[in-house]
Design an enzyme around this catalytic site. Structure first.
Site, mmCIF file in Angstrom:
data_model
loop_
_atom_site.group_PDB
_atom_site.id
_atom_site.type_symbol
_atom_site.label_atom_id
_atom_site.label_comp_id
_atom_site.label_asym_id
_atom_site.label_seq_id
_atom_site.Cartn_x
_atom_site.Cartn_y
_atom_site.Cartn_z
ATOM 1 N N ALA A 10 0.848 -1.145 0.027
ATOM 2 C CA ALA A 10 0.201 -0.120 -0.024
ATOM 3 C C ALA A 10 0.864 1.389 0.204
ATOM 4 O O ALA A 10 0.751 2.498 -0.705
ATOM 5 C CB ALA A 10 -0.968 0.004 1.263
ATOM 6 N N ASP A 11 2.026 1.360 0.711
ATOM 7 C CA ASP A 11 3.082 2.564 0.885
ATOM 8 C C ASP A 11 3.310 3.149 -0.513
ATOM 9 O O ASP A 11 3.251 3.976 -0.625
ATOM 10 C CB ASP A 11 3.926 2.196 1.457
ATOM 11 C CG ASP A 11 3.875 1.344 3.067
ATOM 12 O OD1 ASP A 11 2.787 0.422 2.707
ATOM 13 O OD2 ASP A 11 4.727 1.428 3.735
#
Length: 372
Positions: free
Chosen positions: A156-157
């Site tokens: 996700a980052d």
């Protein structure tokens, strides 16, 4: 007896918000070579081109655009020249692409076109050899190094690190190829990691089936904060006429509607978003990213002011209470990939960066509100 509604929190004055933002930014600049408050930082934190520092330098461009103090802009340009405007050393890793946002800004603020020459070579190589592996987050077969999937955006980052960078570069160069690549990869990651029932992102595929001690899904605050902040920076690059914009607005609103209901009474979001226990610690990195997203969303008219303005103000209040007397932001969860322990004395470049982003967005909201 009729219950009384809680009074709406008061928006701080623009000057007060800017002063607080500058205070944290200045502390971080003055302590850029001090690492004793970063107990879990990897050795790469010493590299300004690494994502840990890059988050701060990218945020500093927003402050430089608003502050009368030329020190912030000067620091960015000086850093870029010292680093010869290079990106990170990994050819496809999203973490090594984030710093290009600072160089793109510098190119338009005195550094000239030389500031984006390495970025063009880097991204042209990505487009010429696009990774095609799956997004399953599994150990590297060699037994060391990053998972193979991190050549794509399988965590996700990455949605904060890479797609806004490519979109900024696409606009700066007027070359739509970089934007097309970003849109395709963003959708692939979202289709894979976004839980449409809970309207939150898993950090990566390892967390699909993991649960906490009470059987709740593990949705990491900062992981979802990265996504929300990334969406802000994507939408900031897309004109209202862009056919891709509606997709990102829909996702932004969908996530915001879920996240606003998870804010704790003290203004923070818990490190694990579904953990509603009273003993969850303060955590400033996720809280700052959500505050940034809500303030920006209200200011540009994407989010409803009645719902999200108070949440942004409460988030800012929580963040301000986490700033120590010397200007250091505390309660920043250290480098991790999941909810973890955090202490008042813990800070990090990305925490200060998230605070600066929140402060600049709330400053705009307060200033524009006062002008109306």
């Amino acid at each position: 007896m009729t219950a009384q509604a809680s009074p709406a929190p008061q928006m701080p004055a623009p000057a007060a918000i800017l002063k607080s933002t500058e205070r944290v930014a200045t502390w971080q600049l003055d302590h850029r070579n001090a690492f004793e408050h970063m107990p879990a930082a990897s050795r790469s934190v010493r590299d300004p081109r690494d994502w840990q520092q890059a988050t701060f330098w990218v945020a500093l461009t927003e402050l430089a655009d608003r502050s009368r103090d030329p020190a912030y802009a000067r620091a960015i340009v000086e850093l870029g020249r010292a680093q010869r405007w290079r990106l990170g050393d990994k050819a496809f890793h999203a973490d090594d692409q984030l710093i290009a946002q600072a160089w793109i800004w510098a190119a338009a603020h005195g550094a000239g076109s030389e500031a984006v020459v390495p970025a063009k070579a880097y991204f042209d190589a990505v487009l010429a050899n696009p990774p095609v592996g799956d997004l399953v987050f599994r150990p590297n077969p060699s037994g060391h190094g990053d998972p193979i999937c991190t050549q794509r955006w399988c965590w996700a980052d990455a949605l904060f690190m890479a797609p806004p960078t490519l979109l900024q570069f696409s606009r700066a160069t007027r070359d739509p190829r970089y934007a097309r690549f970003a849109h395709e990869e963003f959708r692939a990651t979202t289709d894979y990691l976004y839980d449409r029932k809970d309207r939150l992102f898993f950090r990566d595929s390892r967390f699909f089936e993991r649960r906490d001690a009470k059987g709740r899904k593990l949705f990491w605050s900062r992981g979802n904060g990265w996504v929300m902040a990334g969406l802000v920076r994507i939408l900031d690059e897309l004109p209202k006429t862009d056919p891709q914009r509606a997709y990102y607005v829909g996702l932004f609103r969908d996530m915001a509607a879920r996240i606003v209901g998870l804010q704790k009474p003290d203004g923070f979001w818990a490190p694990s978003l579904l953990d509603d226990g009273k003993d969850t610690p303060p955590e400033t990195s996720g809280t700052a990213f959500f505050t940034y997203a809500f303030a920006w969303g209200v200011d540009v008219g994407i989010l409803d002011a009645q719902t999200y303005r108070p949440a942004a103000i409460r988030g800012w209040g929580a963040l301000e209470r986490s700033v120590q007397p010397d200007g250091m932001l505390g309660w920043v969860q250290q480098v991790s990939d999941r909810p973890d322990s955090v202490a008042a004395s813990d800070t990090q470049f990305y925490g200060a960066g998230a605070y600066v982003l929140a402060g600049t967005a709330l400053y705009d909201l307060s200033r524009h509100g006062a002008a109306r």
